[in-house]
Design an enzyme around this catalytic site. Structure first.
Site, PDB file in Angstrom:
ATOM      1  N   CYS A  17     -11.988  32.579  -1.618  1.00  0.00           N
ATOM      2  CA  CYS A  17     -10.555  32.696  -1.368  1.00  0.00           C
ATOM      3  C   CYS A  17     -10.123  34.142  -1.157  1.00  0.00           C
ATOM      4  CB  CYS A  17      -9.791  32.082  -2.536  1.00  0.00           C
ATOM      5  SG  CYS A  17      -8.007  32.252  -2.411  1.00  0.00           S
ATOM      6  N   GLU A  20       0.582  26.565  -2.510  1.00  0.00           N
ATOM      7  CA  GLU A  20       0.218  25.249  -3.036  1.00  0.00           C
ATOM      8  C   GLU A  20      -0.697  25.335  -4.252  1.00  0.00           C
ATOM      9  OE1 GLU A  20       0.982  22.169  -2.759  1.00  0.00           O
ATOM     10  OE2 GLU A  20       2.374  22.256  -1.070  1.00  0.00           O
ATOM     11  N   GLU A  55      -0.477  36.709 -10.374  1.00  0.00           N
ATOM     12  CA  GLU A  55       0.641  35.780 -10.564  1.00  0.00           C
ATOM     13  C   GLU A  55       0.467  34.969 -11.839  1.00  0.00           C
ATOM     14  OE1 GLU A  55       1.989  34.849  -5.928  1.00  0.00           O
ATOM     15  OE2 GLU A  55       0.593  33.497  -6.960  1.00  0.00           O
ATOM     16  N   ALA A  80      -2.001  28.278   1.758  1.00  0.00           N
ATOM     17  CA  ALA A  80      -2.896  28.554   0.634  1.00  0.00           C
ATOM     18  C   ALA A  80      -2.199  29.396  -0.420  1.00  0.00           C
ATOM     19  CB  ALA A  80      -4.146  29.271   1.135  1.00  0.00           C
ATOM     20  N   SER A  92      -1.451  27.992  -6.309  1.00  0.00           N
ATOM     21  CA  SER A  92      -0.879  28.688  -7.458  1.00  0.00           C
ATOM     22  C   SER A  92       0.245  27.882  -8.112  1.00  0.00           C
ATOM     23  CB  SER A  92      -0.358  30.063  -7.040  1.00  0.00           C
ATOM     24  OG  SER A  92      -1.422  30.918  -6.691  1.00  0.00           O
TER      25      SER A  92
END
Length: 411
Positions: free
Chosen positions: A360, A244, A369, A241, A246
């Site tokens: 999440c 992939e 990010e 998680a 981001s």
């Protein structure tokens, strides 16, 4: 007596001319039949929920279940069903023991404060990758040179996965999101990843470092609180998680901004404005919704959603891509329709990170990010442009996470 119309097949195809939009038939259903039956790969017919308010009602309902062992759970594919059976995680479990407690074990490592503390390091990684990109060939594939390395490096550093193993991890996790993967493919990849992560946990029992796997090894494995296999499954969830979604958001978000010059100009002009960049990230998360195959649930009791009675034990698919395009939820505070990209739109209530108890865990890391990436990329490369027509980009229609297989850019 007239025959009952057949339930439409799900998932549906996007329009090639509108690669950033949900499939047109899904938007039609949102307008005409917002809670309706659909037919999925195994012939079952779960309920499809397409409106923002109704999706939030499903995801926050106390009797809704995320348990993938439930026979009525509407899995995305046979391959994903097999992988989840082999490596069931707290994310696809219910209750205080199977979901709440493992989540609490990890949550302290992903608080907003801890993720903000990583901003300078994410900035350093981002600048280094842009330096390398500018010194290399032009045009370049942004996916390989930039979009994938940023989140991959960060999640591997947080976990304590050595740089030398990152290519192996990325190669193996591709089997999880490729719709062409067979159950045998995903189980084999899962076994290999669990073995690699388990080996790292074993090493960190005797030789710990300052990383999450070391903490789990010392506090959970060494003390017998959890087994090696249980902890490896928790780490596997974070690893897959953590890069992939981001990585695909970076590539797809870049393509979307480069395809919307008016919005791109706002980002370029205000790249040093934290509020505008934060707003841009929330709007891109809403507008693109890379988790495009829906969030899957099972009704734990009879419930009414959007005026439709859903019976206990029936499967539900929450189409968060259409929920995030719902004009009822996203046309306040902007002059642009919900189907348009508006980086100043108040969009923080989007569903890209889910909603309710299963939202999440790594959303704060993803936000930081993406904020660093989009502020830095267009500030440092103001002439960045697509090096191929939008129609020639190889979008990931074949994957459970949407994005671009490659994205050629120039400057």
């Amino acid at each position: 007596m007239a025959d009952t119309p057949a339930a439409p097949a799900f998932p549906m195809e996007r329009a090639a001319r509108c690669p950033f939009d949900p499939p047109p038939p899904l938007l039609d259903l949102q307008a005409a039949a917002p809670v309706t039956r659909v037919r999925i790969w195994d012939g079952s017919e779960p309920w499809l929920v397409t409106r923002h308010e109704d999706i939030r009602a499903v995801l926050s309902h106390p009797a809704i279940s995320s348990d993938t062992d439930n026979p009525a759970y509407p899995h995305q594919s046979a391959a994903i069903q097999a992988r989840r059976k082999r490596a069931k995680s707290f994310f696809t479990s219910d209750g205080p023991v199977e979901h709440d407690e493992p989540r609490r074990v990890l949550a302290r490592d992903f608080t907003a404060r801890r993720m903000q503390a990583l901003r300078d390091h994410i900035q350093e990684i981002t600048d280094q990758l842009i330096d390398s990109m500018l010194a290399g060939p032009n045009p370049v594939d942004l996916v390989e040179a930039f979009a994938l390395p940023v989140p991959s490096l960060m999640i591997c550093e947080l976990l304590g996965v050595p740089f030398s193993a990152q290519d192996d991890f990325h190669h193996l996790t591709k089997a999880f999101v490729d719709r062409a993967s067979t159950p045998q493919d995903t189980v084999a990849a899962t076994d290999r990843l669990l073995d690699l992560l388990g080996g790292l946990l074993d090493e960190k029992v005797t030789d710990p470092a300052d990383d999450l796997l070391s903490r789990l090894a010392q506090e959970q494995l060494k003390t017998g609180v959890r087994t090696r296999d249980e902890l490896a499954k928790m780490a596997l969830l974070l690893l897959t998680a953590g890069h992939e979604t981001s990585a695909n958001m970076i590539a797809l978000g870049t393509a979307a901004l480069l395809s919307h010059p008016d919005q791109l100009e706002k980002v370029r002009t205000h790249a040093d404005d934290p509020a505008l960049i934060a707003s841009t990230v929330e709007e891109l998360l809403r507008y693109l919704t890379v988790v495009h195959s829906g969030l899957r649930r099972v009704a734990g009791e009879d419930m009414e959603i959007g005026g439709q009675l859903i019976r206990k034990g029936e499967g539900i698919v929450c189409a968060i891509d259409t929920g995030n395009r719902d004009p009822r939820a996203f046309e306040t505070g902007t002059t642009l329709p919900a189907d348009d990209l508006d980086v100043t739109r108040p969009a923080r209530h989007h569903l890209a990170f889910s909603f309710g108890v299963h939202q999440c865990l790594g959303q704060q890391l993803a936000r930081v990010e993406l904020q660093v990436v989009f502020s830095t990329l267009f500030r440092r490369i103001p002439t960045l442009a697509l090096a191929q027509p939008l129609g020639d980009i190889d979008f990931k229609n074949d994957m459970s996470i949407y994005g671009a297989h490659s994205l050629l850019v120039t400057w």
